[in-house]
Design a protein around this motif. Structure first.
Motif, PDB file in Angstrom:
ATOM      1  N   SER A 262       0.819  -1.219   0.000  1.00  0.00           N
ATOM      2  CA  SER A 262       0.000   0.000   0.000  1.00  0.00           C
ATOM      3  C   SER A 262       0.847   1.261   0.000  1.00  0.00           C
ATOM      4  CB  SER A 262      -0.936   0.026   1.214  1.00  0.00           C
ATOM      5  OG  SER A 262      -0.223   0.282   2.402  1.00  0.00           O
ATOM      6  N   GLU A 263       2.133   1.111   0.126  1.00  0.00           N
ATOM      7  CA  GLU A 263       3.042   2.260  -0.005  1.00  0.00           C
ATOM      8  C   GLU A 263       3.554   2.368  -1.433  1.00  0.00           C
ATOM      9  OE1 GLU A 263       6.809   3.363  -1.102  1.00  0.00           O
ATOM     10  OE2 GLU A 263       6.841   1.428  -0.066  1.00  0.00           O
ATOM     11  N   SER A 324      -1.488   3.188   5.914  1.00  0.00           N
ATOM     12  CA  SER A 324      -2.072   2.226   4.973  1.00  0.00           C
ATOM     13  C   SER A 324      -3.597   2.313   4.967  1.00  0.00           C
ATOM     14  CB  SER A 324      -1.613   0.799   5.313  1.00  0.00           C
ATOM     15  OG  SER A 324      -1.989   0.444   6.625  1.00  0.00           O
ATOM     16  N   THR A 327      -4.550   5.345   2.948  1.00  0.00           N
ATOM     17  CA  THR A 327      -4.427   5.070   1.505  1.00  0.00           C
ATOM     18  C   THR A 327      -5.677   4.385   0.968  1.00  0.00           C
ATOM     19  OG1 THR A 327      -2.020   4.888   1.665  1.00  0.00           O
ATOM     20  CG2 THR A 327      -3.065   3.853  -0.235  1.00  0.00           C
ATOM     21  N   SER A 353      -2.517  12.405  -1.475  1.00  0.00           N
ATOM     22  CA  SER A 353      -2.094  11.039  -1.787  1.00  0.00           C
ATOM     23  C   SER A 353      -0.629  10.819  -1.404  1.00  0.00           C
ATOM     24  CB  SER A 353      -2.300  10.742  -3.278  1.00  0.00           C
ATOM     25  OG  SER A 353      -1.395  11.482  -4.088  1.00  0.00           O
ATOM     26  N   ALA A 356      -0.204  10.466   2.448  1.00  0.00           N
ATOM     27  CA  ALA A 356      -0.472   9.101   2.912  1.00  0.00           C
ATOM     28  C   ALA A 356       0.728   8.205   2.652  1.00  0.00           C
ATOM     29  CB  ALA A 356      -1.713   8.545   2.210  1.00  0.00           C
ATOM     30  N   HIS A 357       1.403   8.434   1.538  1.00  0.00           N
ATOM     31  CA  HIS A 357       2.612   7.675   1.228  1.00  0.00           C
ATOM     32  C   HIS A 357       3.709   7.972   2.234  1.00  0.00           C
ATOM     33  CE1 HIS A 357       6.621   7.437  -0.776  1.00  0.00           C
ATOM     34  NE2 HIS A 357       6.191   6.226  -1.053  1.00  0.00           N
TER      35      HIS A 357
END
Length: 450
Positions: A262-263, A324, A327, A353, A356-357
């Motif tokens: 998810s990264e 995660s 995301t 976005s 979140a990363h």
């Protein structure tokens, strides 16, 4: 000869000063090295979205050209675990410093060659073949670079600040993104389309040589990490470190790969695929999208160390799981905004976005690195980190392009992102949190592996 109290004090102070200098150099070497590596890598990503389809695949349709261009992009990811295994072996046998110098040279030189590579119209089918070969070299170099850069800072510094120190190498990613995407943005905005497509895009690739010289000067001034030096002094290096890492720590390797889904997978959609998707709407230019990604990358420069430092206080897993989940939450709103939103909303969506990363990418280096003993850490951490490249990062733009073509809706890509977050959440829960553990004690890990 017996030292007096004053001499002992001076010796301790000198040793402490020397260590602080080396910690700063190691952090700088790690961040600058990964900056150069990822600068080159993001140049390729941007060019793969904007230039390579018509330069190297001119006979293909728009869809087929994009698929072929992103396929060469995916090749580099497939090569990363190979690089992790090759350089992981030497990094755990000879040390971090020498290995990192080789990876830096490989990446910089291969990128410079991309900058002078003729298109298919000039040399025919040889052009895309050479492009794929250079992409393989880039992937191998990246595969060996990451774990060495992380360990350089993490093994030199204060172990209570492992999350923050390891994140200096992670900061190299947004810096590389800023430099690479920023360079492309500047050229795209100042040159005509014909100038940019014919020669303008080549300039940033050739500038890689200048950055490589700077990186070499810095890396040649650092010393080997104390943790690995102790392993060498105690004659505890493994004869086959990668093989031993797989044999004794296969679980940690697989979980490390899974926690990256998810990264990594959404990140390459947020920074590369977005360039293709948004510009399909006639009111948006590639310069606008590049600017949005650029601002998001600048935000990550502050957010990565912030979340990494937070993980030193509250634990890696807590921060990572939050990122995660976030995301997954933004997956559907993100593509709704890209499909129907105006300039302001799209700009905000891109920045959110990447935030979140950053929440995952910051603590990630320490979370993976501290899961392996010192004598197997370069290879073990590198394999875990880079295996995700084959299944998550590399195929992401390719699969997103295919899913959109197959289903006609971007929400199929949103589902893809949510599934990646589910994989990550399960793997993070299963991986022990060693945020407070003594990673200099290999016996702790050896006992747990039995």
């Amino acid at each position: 000869m017996v030292l007096g109290d004053n001499e002992v004090s001076q010796s301790v102070e000198a040793s402490s000063l020397h260590r602080r200098i080396q910690v700063r150099r190691a952090a700088l070497a790690g961040s600058i090295g990964t900056t150069i590596e990822w600068y080159d890598f993001f140049l390729y990503n941007t060019a793969a979205a904007l230039v390579f389809p018509h330069l190297f695949f001119p006979a293909s349709s728009g869809y087929a050209g994009a698929m072929q261009s992103f396929a060469t992009y995916a090749v580099g990811f497939a090569a990363r675990p190979v690089g992790a295994a090759i350089f992981g072996h030497w990094g755990d046998r000879l040390g971090r410093k020498a290995t990192l110098i080789v990876t830096l040279l490989l990446m910089g030189l291969s990128s410079a060659v991309v900058g002078v590579l003729p298109g298919t119209d000039s040399i025919g089918f040889a052009a895309p073949l050479i492009l794929v070969l250079l992409r393989l070299v880039q992937g191998i170099a990246i595969g060996g670079e990451w774990s060495g850069s992380v360990l350089l800072a993490m093994e030199w510094g204060d172990q209570r600040k492992r999350g923050l120190l390891a994140s200096f190498a992670q900061v190299g990613v947004p810096v590389g993104l800023v430099l690479g995407t920023g360079g492309m943005t500047l050229l795209s905005a100042t040159l005509t389309t014909e100038q940019f497509d014919s020669w303008g895009w080549r300039i940033p690739f050739l500038l890689s040589l200048v950055l490589v010289i700077i990186g070499l000067v810095i890396r040649l001034r650092i010393l080997e990490t104390p943790m690995f030096a102790k392993v060498v002094a105690d004659k505890k290096t493994s004869k086959a470190p990668v093989k031993d890492a797989v044999r004794h720590h296969w679980r940690e390797i697989l979980l490390s790969a899974g926690l990256r889904f998810s990264e990594q997978m959404p990140f390459y959609l947020f920074t590369s695929y977005v360039l293709v998707y948004v510009v399909e709407r006639p009111e948006f230019s590639k310069t606008f999208v590049l600017n949005a990604v650029l601002v998001g990358a600048v935000a990550e420069l502050a957010l990565i160390p912030l979340f990494s430092q937070l993980s030193d206080r509250v634990g890696r897993k807590r921060v990572y799981l939050t990122g995660s989940v976030l995301t997954a939450v933004i997956a559907f709103p993100y593509f709704t905004i890209l499909s129907h939103g105006g300039h302001t909303l799209i700009f905000i969506a891109v920045i959110v976005s990447l935030a979140a990363h950053a929440m995952q990418y910051g603590p990630q280096a320490a979370l993976i690195g501290e899961s392996f003993p010192t004598h197997l850490r370069y290879g073990g951490a590198g394999l875990g980190y880079q295996l995700a490249s084959v299944f998550a990062g590399g195929p992401a733009p390719l699969l997103a392009t295919w899913l959109l073509h197959l289903t006609g809706t971007p929400y199929s890509v949103s589902i893809y992102i949510v599934l990646s977050a589910v994989v990550t959440i399960l793997c993070v829960i299963a991986l022990p949190d060693r945020s407070k553990a003594n990673i200099d004690d290999a016996s702790v890990y050896l006992r747990s592996a039995r």
